[in-house]
Each structure stands twice: as structure tokens, then as C-alpha cells.
Enzyme design. Sequence first.
Site, mmCIF file in Angstrom:
data_model
loop_
_atom_site.group_PDB
_atom_site.id
_atom_site.type_symbol
_atom_site.label_atom_id
_atom_site.label_comp_id
_atom_site.label_asym_id
_atom_site.label_seq_id
_atom_site.Cartn_x
_atom_site.Cartn_y
_atom_site.Cartn_z
ATOM 1 N N SER A 55 -36.785 35.055 17.915
ATOM 2 C CA SER A 55 -36.510 35.888 16.753
ATOM 3 C C SER A 55 -35.043 35.738 16.322
ATOM 4 C CB SER A 55 -36.881 37.344 17.072
ATOM 5 O OG SER A 55 -36.952 38.111 15.895
ATOM 6 N N ASP A 206 -43.579 37.052 14.866
ATOM 7 C CA ASP A 206 -42.391 37.061 15.712
ATOM 8 C C ASP A 206 -42.627 36.553 17.135
ATOM 9 O OD1 ASP A 206 -40.290 38.431 17.545
ATOM 10 O OD2 ASP A 206 -39.551 38.843 15.533
#
Length: 389
Positions: A55, A206
Amino acid sequence: MLPARKMVTVLSIDGGGIRGMIPATILAFLEAKLQEIDGEDARLADYFDVIAGTSTGGLITTMITAPNENNRPLYAAKDINEFYLQHCPQIFPQKNNENILSSVAAMVEAITRPKYDGKYLHTLLQRELKDNKLHQTLTSVIIPAFDIKRLQPVIFSTCEAKRDASKNPFLSDMCIGTSAAPTVFPAHYFETTDEHGKIKSFNLIDGGIAANNPTMLTMSMITKELLMENEKFHPMKPIEYEKLLVLSLGTGSAKKESKYDAAAAAKWGVLGWLYNGATTPLIDAFTQASGDMVDIHASILFQALSCGENYLRIEVDDLAGDAASVDISTTENMKNLIQIGKELLKKQVSRVNLETGICEEEEGGKTNAEALTCFANLLSEERKSRKGI
């Protein structure tokens, strides 16, 4: 002839949204130490065999490994926080929810669509990273994401990208995918094409869903490369984890705040678990649990091999208020996150307590700054040995 290697050097950076400014501050300190030893042109990508990030950690990883027009890292570590300060207010635009109507509208919006449309982030990454692809990174990188269509992790790696064109995305697509946090940004779709023209599709969210702390994932991927006879990692052959030198950086947590409890959670339904005021308890629990399990596993492994000094984890678990959020992009909060990173350098090295999960300072141990200075010396010595200096 292969360079003489004694260790395999690894940098791992957790996910955590805007809290990426904390590890960015740590990295700026480390790179400055390397420059004191080896000159101002030294960059982190020159010293780490593998850099992994999830991320926001994946974004930082890409920034310090993507090539510029001179085939040097696109960003120096000291410039990462300036990047966040400049762009995060547009990536995470703040809304005024002072009255009841706007608060209700914000809650309805949070339930029915992502909090942010991601357009500014997408445009920014495409502009900065241009047409660079994964195989072009200046050192090996590992970036996890999660394919929501196939319900399985996707692990992007430079080594795989060099072998298989279908695993060689544009860096911008990879970064957008690994940072597409559920409820925060929309999922990201893109395609790649292999050498035979076959299209492979990705439906990504994510990377924190798979590995918010990518340290153990990185060790597993290095093991995979060893099994595939990748000579880059030959110091570990046969597989000897004591030849790994690992720096793992967290983005902080609000563990000590104890903001959830069983009495409150017992009353939550689906919406309560997904959206509780300004927080997302289920996502918080999943990402924190996976990160802690990795730290526990790595700590035990290196201690069992009698090489605990080869693993340095730097994390803070007493964040509170705005600092614990992933997206509060006010100037005040961002400057506070940088200060938290600076204060973390002054704290003693901590180890996770396996009973409580809390990071506890080692008595009489080094500060994180002192430990990083030692780490910088080890990295410099390793690089010089490879050059035959």
C-alpha cells in the site's frame, strides 16, 4: 563474475496510508547516514537486494527504486515526506462535516461508495512513473495486492517480471492496485500481455488484505528464488536465514489507545464492524493482526537462529487521534507524523512482547537511531565487499 556477497539485504515497509510519513522519516535518516559514509550520491536502492512494500509502503518502495532519466532513483529518501505534504491534501481531500446534515451525508456516502475517487492519485502516479514497468526497478522489489475476482493474493516482484511479461505491469498500475484500500479507494482493473499476446487481467484491492507487513512474504519470495536457482541470492544457498539482514518499518498503530472493546463490539452488526464513526474496526483488526503475526514470526525465527541482531523492526504503537488515521491530510497532522518519526528515532529499540503484543523497549539497548547507524555501516561494508573495496 558475480559480486562477492556475504548477506542478502532486505527492506520492508508496512501499509498505513498517510502514516507512511513515519517510515519515510526513518528512511531519510538511514539514507543520510549512508551518504555520510559513502558520499552524497548514495541511495537506498544501492544497498538493498530486495525492497518490499504494501500500500503506502509500496508507493514508497516504488519512489526509491523507479529509475529517472539518468537511471538513478526517482526520489531520494529525504524528498518522500515533501511528496506527501504536497500531494496528500489532494489525494485525501478533507470534507467539512460540522453540521448534522453533512455528517449524515458523509455516513451514507461511506456506506454506498469509496471515500475518495482516487482520480488525483491515479493521474499523479501515471505522470510521475510514466511508462516504467516493474522489470526496470533499480533493485528487486516485492509488492503485494489482492485480486478480488480470483480471491487470492497477487505478488508483484521484479524477478518474476523479468521472467514473465504477464507479470510485468506498469509501475503506476501496480502502485494504484496495492493502495486501493477497501472503503477508501476504488478497486483497480488493468491488463498485461505476455510474449504470446495472451491477455492477463487484474482486479486489485489493497495489498494489506494479503500482507500489510510484507517482511515474511519477502523472505518466502527469496526462498522461492533460491529454489529456482536465482544466483542473485547465492549467499543463502543452502537456505540459511541467518544470512539475511532485514530492516522492517511499521507505520504505527493505536494499539495502546484500546479504542474497541467486547461490550461495544457485541452490539455491532455488519455496518458496525465496517463503519464505526470515523473508523473501520474489521479492517483495523485484520491489518493489525496480520502485521503482528509477521513480526512475531520473524522475531522468533531470528532469535531461534541466534541472529536476532539481523532483524530490526521499528514501530510505534501509541498513536492517538488524527495521527492514527490513514487519511487525515491536514498540515497539522502531517507535520505531527513527521515529528512522531523523529521522536521514534530517539526511542530505544523495541521487541514485541509475545503475551501482550505491545512493543517493549530493550533495557540498556541502543536507540533506533543508533541501531540504524550500525545498520548503515553493515550495508556499506556489504556493498564495498561486493565491489572488492
